[in-house]
Design a protein around this motif. Structure first.
Motif, PDB file in Angstrom:
ATOM      1  N   ALA A 178       0.824  -1.206   0.000  1.00 36.87           N
ATOM      2  CA  ALA A 178       0.000   0.000   0.000  1.00 36.87           C
ATOM      3  C   ALA A 178       0.861   1.260   0.000  1.00 36.87           C
ATOM      4  O   ALA A 178       0.541   2.246  -0.668  1.00 36.87           O
ATOM      5  CB  ALA A 178      -0.944  -0.008   1.199  1.00 36.87           C
ATOM      6  N   HIS A 179       1.977   1.237   0.725  1.00 34.07           N
ATOM      7  CA  HIS A 179       2.778   2.458   0.874  1.00 34.07           C
ATOM      8  C   HIS A 179       3.535   2.830  -0.401  1.00 34.07           C
ATOM      9  O   HIS A 179       3.822   4.015  -0.637  1.00 34.07           O
ATOM     10  CB  HIS A 179       3.762   2.315   2.048  1.00 34.07           C
ATOM     11  CG  HIS A 179       4.892   1.350   1.798  1.00 34.07           C
ATOM     12  ND1 HIS A 179       6.049   1.709   1.156  1.00 34.07           N
ATOM     13  CD2 HIS A 179       5.016   0.039   2.091  1.00 34.07           C
ATOM     14  CE1 HIS A 179       6.854   0.665   1.079  1.00 34.07           C
ATOM     15  NE2 HIS A 179       6.249  -0.367   1.633  1.00 34.07           N
ATOM     16  N   ASN A 180       3.881   1.833  -1.257  1.00 35.08           N
ATOM     17  CA  ASN A 180       4.589   2.179  -2.495  1.00 35.08           C
ATOM     18  C   ASN A 180       3.707   2.050  -3.746  1.00 35.08           C
ATOM     19  O   ASN A 180       4.160   2.343  -4.852  1.00 35.08           O
ATOM     20  CB  ASN A 180       5.868   1.363  -2.666  1.00 35.08           C
ATOM     21  CG  ASN A 180       5.645  -0.142  -2.668  1.00 35.08           C
ATOM     22  OD1 ASN A 180       4.592  -0.620  -3.080  1.00 35.08           O
ATOM     23  ND2 ASN A 180       6.652  -0.901  -2.219  1.00 35.08           N
ATOM     24  N   LEU A 181       2.445   1.662  -3.554  1.00 31.70           N
ATOM     25  CA  LEU A 181       1.537   1.558  -4.696  1.00 31.70           C
ATOM     26  C   LEU A 181       1.385   2.875  -5.444  1.00 31.70           C
ATOM     27  O   LEU A 181       1.419   2.881  -6.688  1.00 31.70           O
ATOM     28  CB  LEU A 181       0.180   1.025  -4.234  1.00 31.70           C
ATOM     29  CG  LEU A 181      -0.910   0.892  -5.296  1.00 31.70           C
ATOM     30  CD1 LEU A 181      -0.459   0.013  -6.458  1.00 31.70           C
ATOM     31  CD2 LEU A 181      -2.199   0.346  -4.677  1.00 31.70           C
ATOM     32  N   PRO A 182       1.228   4.020  -4.765  1.00 29.86           N
ATOM     33  CA  PRO A 182       1.126   5.278  -5.527  1.00 29.86           C
ATOM     34  C   PRO A 182       2.337   5.536  -6.423  1.00 29.86           C
ATOM     35  O   PRO A 182       2.195   6.052  -7.541  1.00 29.86           O
ATOM     36  CB  PRO A 182       1.021   6.343  -4.422  1.00 29.86           C
ATOM     37  CG  PRO A 182       0.427   5.612  -3.260  1.00 29.86           C
ATOM     38  CD  PRO A 182       1.037   4.242  -3.308  1.00 29.86           C
ATOM     39  N   GLN A 183       3.525   5.156  -5.954  1.00 26.53           N
ATOM     40  CA  GLN A 183       4.734   5.325  -6.757  1.00 26.53           C
ATOM     41  C   GLN A 183       4.690   4.442  -8.000  1.00 26.53           C
ATOM     42  O   GLN A 183       5.025   4.885  -9.111  1.00 26.53           O
ATOM     43  CB  GLN A 183       5.952   4.964  -5.898  1.00 26.53           C
ATOM     44  CG  GLN A 183       7.294   5.195  -6.559  1.00 26.53           C
ATOM     45  CD  GLN A 183       8.444   4.776  -5.662  1.00 26.53           C
ATOM     46  OE1 GLN A 183       8.247   4.080  -4.658  1.00 26.53           O
ATOM     47  NE2 GLN A 183       9.645   5.192  -6.000  1.00 26.53           N
ATOM     48  N   VAL A 184       4.240   3.202  -7.841  1.00 23.65           N
ATOM     49  CA  VAL A 184       4.139   2.283  -8.975  1.00 23.65           C
ATOM     50  C   VAL A 184       3.130   2.814  -9.987  1.00 23.65           C
ATOM     51  O   VAL A 184       3.372   2.797 -11.206  1.00 23.65           O
ATOM     52  CB  VAL A 184       3.736   0.878  -8.479  1.00 23.65           C
ATOM     53  CG1 VAL A 184       3.464  -0.061  -9.653  1.00 23.65           C
ATOM     54  CG2 VAL A 184       4.833   0.302  -7.578  1.00 23.65           C
ATOM     55  N   LEU A 185       2.007   3.315  -9.521  1.00 21.10           N
ATOM     56  CA  LEU A 185       0.988   3.865 -10.415  1.00 21.10           C
ATOM     57  C   LEU A 185       1.493   5.121 -11.119  1.00 21.10           C
ATOM     58  O   LEU A 185       1.197   5.348 -12.294  1.00 21.10           O
ATOM     59  CB  LEU A 185      -0.278   4.169  -9.623  1.00 21.10           C
ATOM     60  CG  LEU A 185      -0.977   2.955  -8.985  1.00 21.10           C
ATOM     61  CD1 LEU A 185      -2.101   3.413  -8.063  1.00 21.10           C
ATOM     62  CD2 LEU A 185      -1.495   2.004 -10.051  1.00 21.10           C
ATOM     63  N   ALA A 186       2.256   5.928 -10.405  1.00 21.62           N
ATOM     64  CA  ALA A 186       2.794   7.156 -11.000  1.00 21.62           C
ATOM     65  C   ALA A 186       3.744   6.857 -12.152  1.00 21.62           C
ATOM     66  O   ALA A 186       3.921   7.689 -13.048  1.00 21.62           O
ATOM     67  CB  ALA A 186       3.504   7.984  -9.930  1.00 21.62           C
ATOM     68  N   HIS A 187       4.338   5.655 -12.139  1.00 17.22           N
ATOM     69  CA  HIS A 187       5.236   5.261 -13.226  1.00 17.22           C
ATOM     70  C   HIS A 187       4.493   4.573 -14.370  1.00 17.22           C
ATOM     71  O   HIS A 187       5.134   4.050 -15.279  1.00 17.22           O
ATOM     72  CB  HIS A 187       6.341   4.364 -12.681  1.00 17.22           C
ATOM     73  CG  HIS A 187       7.455   5.117 -12.012  1.00 17.22           C
ATOM     74  ND1 HIS A 187       8.670   5.367 -12.614  1.00 17.22           N
ATOM     75  CD2 HIS A 187       7.510   5.706 -10.784  1.00 17.22           C
ATOM     76  CE1 HIS A 187       9.429   6.056 -11.785  1.00 17.22           C
ATOM     77  NE2 HIS A 187       8.762   6.275 -10.675  1.00 17.22           N
ATOM     78  N   GLY A 188       3.171   4.550 -14.311  1.00 19.96           N
ATOM     79  CA  GLY A 188       2.398   4.101 -15.459  1.00 19.96           C
ATOM     80  C   GLY A 188       1.751   2.740 -15.362  1.00 19.96           C
ATOM     81  O   GLY A 188       1.082   2.312 -16.312  1.00 19.96           O
ATOM     82  N   ALA A 189       1.928   2.036 -14.253  1.00 19.38           N
ATOM     83  CA  ALA A 189       1.269   0.738 -14.114  1.00 19.38           C
ATOM     84  C   ALA A 189      -0.236   0.938 -13.968  1.00 19.38           C
ATOM     85  O   ALA A 189      -0.692   1.874 -13.304  1.00 19.38           O
ATOM     86  CB  ALA A 189       1.812  -0.008 -12.907  1.00 19.38           C
ATOM     87  N   ARG A 190      -0.996   0.035 -14.577  1.00 17.05           N
ATOM     88  CA  ARG A 190      -2.454   0.068 -14.445  1.00 17.05           C
ATOM     89  C   ARG A 190      -2.962  -1.162 -13.702  1.00 17.05           C
ATOM     90  O   ARG A 190      -3.912  -1.084 -12.936  1.00 17.05           O
ATOM     91  CB  ARG A 190      -3.106   0.150 -15.827  1.00 17.05           C
ATOM     92  CG  ARG A 190      -2.820   1.444 -16.572  1.00 17.05           C
ATOM     93  CD  ARG A 190      -3.448   1.454 -17.963  1.00 17.05           C
ATOM     94  NE  ARG A 190      -4.883   1.198 -17.934  1.00 17.05           N
ATOM     95  CZ  ARG A 190      -5.803   2.121 -17.646  1.00 17.05           C
ATOM     96  NH1 ARG A 190      -5.423   3.359 -17.371  1.00 17.05           N
ATOM     97  NH2 ARG A 190      -7.093   1.815 -17.653  1.00 17.05           N
ATOM     98  N   THR A 191      -2.357  -2.297 -13.974  1.00 17.24           N
ATOM     99  CA  THR A 191      -2.711  -3.539 -13.295  1.00 17.24           C
ATOM    100  C   THR A 191      -1.572  -3.904 -12.362  1.00 17.24           C
ATOM    101  O   THR A 191      -0.409  -3.932 -12.773  1.00 17.24           O
ATOM    102  CB  THR A 191      -2.948  -4.665 -14.320  1.00 17.24           C
ATOM    103  OG1 THR A 191      -4.038  -4.303 -15.159  1.00 17.24           O
ATOM    104  CG2 THR A 191      -3.261  -5.988 -13.627  1.00 17.24           C
ATOM    105  N   VAL A 192      -1.908  -4.174 -11.101  1.00 19.03           N
ATOM    106  CA  VAL A 192      -0.866  -4.400 -10.097  1.00 19.03           C
ATOM    107  C   VAL A 192      -1.191  -5.652  -9.283  1.00 19.03           C
ATOM    108  O   VAL A 192      -2.350  -5.953  -9.008  1.00 19.03           O
ATOM    109  CB  VAL A 192      -0.709  -3.190  -9.156  1.00 19.03           C
ATOM    110  CG1 VAL A 192      -0.103  -2.014  -9.896  1.00 19.03           C
ATOM    111  CG2 VAL A 192      -2.041  -2.801  -8.534  1.00 19.03           C
ATOM    112  N   CYS A 193      -0.129  -6.354  -8.898  1.00 21.50           N
ATOM    113  CA  CYS A 193      -0.250  -7.536  -8.045  1.00 21.50           C
ATOM    114  C   CYS A 193       0.308  -7.214  -6.667  1.00 21.50           C
ATOM    115  O   CYS A 193       1.464  -6.798  -6.552  1.00 21.50           O
ATOM    116  CB  CYS A 193       0.537  -8.698  -8.622  1.00 21.50           C
ATOM    117  SG  CYS A 193      -0.017  -9.284 -10.225  1.00 21.50           S
TER     118      CYS A 193
END
Length: 219
Positions: A178-193
């Motif tokens: 949860a804490h690094n999910l915003p960073q992953v999304l900011a780099h363009g990921a749409r689907t995340v595990c």
């Protein structure tokens, strides 16, 4: 029969949570209990990934999860075990770099089953496209303890490359919380595990709702 290939790739391009089973981290709950909670919370991409069970038990579980996902309009992907995926009529199968090559998997599955491939760098991503993979895993982005014999984290630079250069639906995976999910999304990921973050939550529905709020946040 539903075209599993179209269902999986469509859901991955749409974006959202791609949930995996991981019974050793599930606080004593069965895979069926965990997947029921995921489906009730709105998840539509489920991967069955178990490494230490007998084939007969895995087939029984896959068939149970197939009935559950089909009733929910969700996709079921089976990790590694092509035979189980076919016997359970799964929508997709996901393989790693050391498993059967995509071309061989396609000969077994035919055209209606989605084939996902784990990738850890640009050359592997390009090779996945050339081999005819339908989707790829991108990671591990961060350090993870969920998977044995995992490679070192590939970092967000590889995610940036995939977003920029690879026209396949993909799932960002590996140490995502949860804490690094915003960073992953900011780099363009749409689907995340997120694996242990979900299966290890005391209240899976509440955790998924929390993560869904992050996914919907403006960026």
């Amino acid at each position: 029969m539903t075209d599993g290939r179209a269902l999986v790739t469509g859901l991955m391009r749409e974006g959202g949570l791609y949930c995996l089973t991981a019974e050793p981290f599930s606080l004593g709950r069965s895979n069926a209990e965990v997947v029921r909670a995921m489906l009730d919370a709105g998840v539509r991409l489920i991967q069955y990934r178990e490494k230490r069970k007998k084939a007969g038990e895995m087939l029984r579980e896959c068939r149970e999860l197939r009935a559950m996902t089909r009733a929910a309009g969700a996709a079921l992907i089976v990790n590694d075990h092509i035979d189980l995926a076919l016997l359970a009529e799964a929508d997709g199968v996901h393989v790693g770099q050391d498993d059967l090559p995509v071309e061989a998997v396609r000969r077994l599955t035919g055209p209606g089953v989605a084939i996902g491939l784990s990738t850890h760098g640009p050359e592997q991503a390009r090779a996945a496209v050339a081999a005819g993979a339908d989707c790829i895993g991108v990671g591990p982005l961060f350090a993870t303890q969920t998977k044995e014999d995992v490679c070192a984290p590939v970092g967000l630079d590889y995610l940036d490359f995939v977003v920029r250069e690879i026209d396949l639906p993909f799932a960002a995976i590996g140490g995502v919380k949860a804490h690094n999910l915003p960073q992953v999304l900011a780099h363009g990921a749409r689907t995340v595990c997120l694996v242990t973050e979900i299966v290890g939550a005391p209240d899976i529905g509440a955790r998924i709702a929390e993560l869904a709020t992050i996914l919907r946040a403006p960026r």
